[in-house]
Scaffold this motif. Structure first.
Motif, PDB file in Angstrom:
ATOM      1  N   VAL A 100      40.962  48.997  44.659  1.00 37.37           N
ATOM      2  CA  VAL A 100      41.224  47.857  43.785  1.00 37.37           C
ATOM      3  C   VAL A 100      40.223  46.763  44.130  1.00 37.37           C
ATOM      4  O   VAL A 100      40.056  46.415  45.304  1.00 37.37           O
ATOM      5  N   VAL A 101      39.543  46.250  43.113  1.00 32.11           N
ATOM      6  CA  VAL A 101      38.484  45.262  43.331  1.00 32.11           C
ATOM      7  C   VAL A 101      38.874  43.932  42.695  1.00 32.11           C
ATOM      8  O   VAL A 101      39.323  43.889  41.547  1.00 32.11           O
ATOM      9  N   GLU A 102      38.688  42.865  43.442  1.00 30.11           N
ATOM     10  CA  GLU A 102      38.757  41.497  42.926  1.00 30.11           C
ATOM     11  C   GLU A 102      37.381  40.874  43.130  1.00 30.11           C
ATOM     12  O   GLU A 102      36.786  41.013  44.201  1.00 30.11           O
ATOM     13  N   ALA A 103      36.857  40.204  42.110  1.00 31.85           N
ATOM     14  CA  ALA A 103      35.536  39.590  42.224  1.00 31.85           C
ATOM     15  C   ALA A 103      35.495  38.325  41.385  1.00 31.85           C
ATOM     16  O   ALA A 103      36.220  38.198  40.394  1.00 31.85           O
ATOM     17  N   ASP A 104      34.602  37.401  41.770  1.00 34.80           N
ATOM     18  CA  ASP A 104      34.561  36.119  41.071  1.00 34.80           C
ATOM     19  C   ASP A 104      33.815  36.185  39.747  1.00 34.80           C
ATOM     20  O   ASP A 104      34.017  35.333  38.878  1.00 34.80           O
TER      21      ASP A 104
ATOM     22  N   SER B  37      37.557  37.861  32.543  1.00 28.48           N
ATOM     23  CA  SER B  37      37.375  38.424  33.877  1.00 28.48           C
ATOM     24  C   SER B  37      37.440  39.949  33.840  1.00 28.48           C
ATOM     25  O   SER B  37      38.280  40.530  33.148  1.00 28.48           O
ATOM     26  N   ALA B  38      36.567  40.590  34.606  1.00 31.79           N
ATOM     27  CA  ALA B  38      36.586  42.054  34.709  1.00 31.79           C
ATOM     28  C   ALA B  38      37.648  42.549  35.675  1.00 31.79           C
ATOM     29  O   ALA B  38      37.996  43.735  35.668  1.00 31.79           O
ATOM     30  N   THR B  39      38.146  41.657  36.518  1.00 35.49           N
ATOM     31  CA  THR B  39      39.070  42.067  37.574  1.00 35.49           C
ATOM     32  C   THR B  39      40.423  41.380  37.410  1.00 35.49           C
ATOM     33  O   THR B  39      40.528  40.356  36.725  1.00 35.49           O
ATOM     34  N   PRO B  40      41.473  41.952  38.037  1.00 35.73           N
ATOM     35  CA  PRO B  40      41.419  43.098  38.952  1.00 35.73           C
ATOM     36  C   PRO B  40      41.068  44.392  38.223  1.00 35.73           C
ATOM     37  O   PRO B  40      41.486  44.602  37.090  1.00 35.73           O
ATOM     38  N   LEU B  41      40.292  45.229  38.899  1.00 34.70           N
ATOM     39  CA  LEU B  41      39.938  46.530  38.351  1.00 34.70           C
ATOM     40  C   LEU B  41      40.228  47.605  39.389  1.00 34.70           C
ATOM     41  O   LEU B  41      40.317  47.326  40.586  1.00 34.70           O
ATOM     42  N   VAL B  42      40.373  48.821  38.908  1.00 33.76           N
ATOM     43  CA  VAL B  42      40.637  49.965  39.780  1.00 33.76           C
ATOM     44  C   VAL B  42      39.570  51.015  39.534  1.00 33.76           C
ATOM     45  O   VAL B  42      39.254  51.333  38.383  1.00 33.76           O
ATOM     46  N   VAL B  43      38.998  51.543  40.604  1.00 24.10           N
ATOM     47  CA  VAL B  43      38.033  52.634  40.508  1.00 24.10           C
ATOM     48  C   VAL B  43      38.574  53.803  41.324  1.00 24.10           C
ATOM     49  O   VAL B  43      39.086  53.626  42.426  1.00 24.10           O
ATOM     50  N   THR B  44      38.499  55.006  40.753  1.00 23.11           N
ATOM     51  CA  THR B  44      39.042  56.187  41.428  1.00 23.11           C
ATOM     52  C   THR B  44      38.141  57.385  41.182  1.00 23.11           C
ATOM     53  O   THR B  44      37.367  57.401  40.214  1.00 23.11           O
TER      54      THR B  44
END
Length: 250
Positions: free
Chosen positions: A49-53, A34-41
């Motif tokens: 903070v992104v959660e994706a399927d 899984s790529a997430t949870p991820l943080v972009v700033t």
């Protein structure tokens, strides 16, 4: 850089051993991580903070965020176990990056940094099928930013008076190189543009009309060339109507 500043150990590996324009285009995604949870700033410390399927859906969400942040963001993604990195990572890439930089620096002192770079790449486990594909200058360049990507093509003309030309198509990174219509290298193998005198890498956004460059092609890591990997970041995932052919067979 963060690890150096904080005095933390860092893993000598990544998920591609090169650059790709989309979050899902890494070996970790290929094998179900899984790529997430991820943080972009961004530079102002705005963060999301992104959660994706799926990693592909995460890419779409982050691309929209990046556009709102001015197309300059930092990202932390793919929380992994040690086992996952061992099984699915492209190993030794930080060491390889240091080796590439050292080869170019030492080559500049002897007067032929491009040749020094090629010789070093040929000793590495992944990039050993390395060669100069073309030596010429930029005679045509078309580049536009679409949906957060730098997309276009670059036309090179040989400097030896032969009339040979090489066209390179790109989407942030170089995708395919054709000399007079014949494929010389294709993604996921690497196509790299460097200054013909200094071997300074020239990314897509720094290409300019009249630049004199050498085009280097190298093989990608074996884990990047599997059928599973090509289904995620092979030529057809970039809209190319071509199948992957290893550079050593071209």
């Amino acid at each position: 850089m963060a690890a150096a500043r904080l005095g933390l150990p860092i893993i000598d590996a990544d998920g591609m051993g090169r650059a790709f324009p989309e979050i899902q285009m890494v070996t970790f995604s290929v094998y179900g991580c899984s790529a997430t949870p991820l943080v972009v700033t961004d530079e102002h410390l705005n963060s999301v903070v992104v959660e994706a399927d799926t990693p592909a859906r995460a890419e779409g969400i982050v691309r929209s965020i990046a556009i709102q942040m001015g197309l300059s963001v930092m990202l932390s993604a793919y929380p992994l176990t040690g086992r996952q990195v061992k099984d699915y990572g492209v190993h030794g890439t930080l060491s390889l990056a240091l080796g590439i930089g050292t080869a170019i620096r030492e080559g500049r002192t002897t007067g032929n940094p491009v040749e020094a770079l090629i010789q070093y790449l040929q000793t590495t486990p992944y990039y050993n099928h390395a060669k100069v594909l073309f030596d010429g200058k930029v005679t045509d360049l078309r580049r536009e930013t679409t949906k957060g990507f730098a997309i276009g093509h670059c036309l090179m003309s040989a400097m030896d008076g032969s009339g040979r030309q090489m066209e390179i198509m790109f989407q942030n990174e170089h995708l395919i190189a054709r000399e007079n219509g014949v494929i010389k290298a294709i993604v996921p193998d690497l196509i790299c543009m460097v200054d013909r005198e200094t071997a300074e890498p020239i990314p897509v956004e720094h290409l300019r009309y009249g630049q004199r460059l050498k085009i280097i092609g190298t093989s990608a890591a074996p884990i990047m060339r599997t059928p599973e990997a090509l289904a995620v970041f092979g030529p057809r995932k970039f809209g190319l109507d071509e199948d992957f052919i290893p550079i050593e067979n071209l």
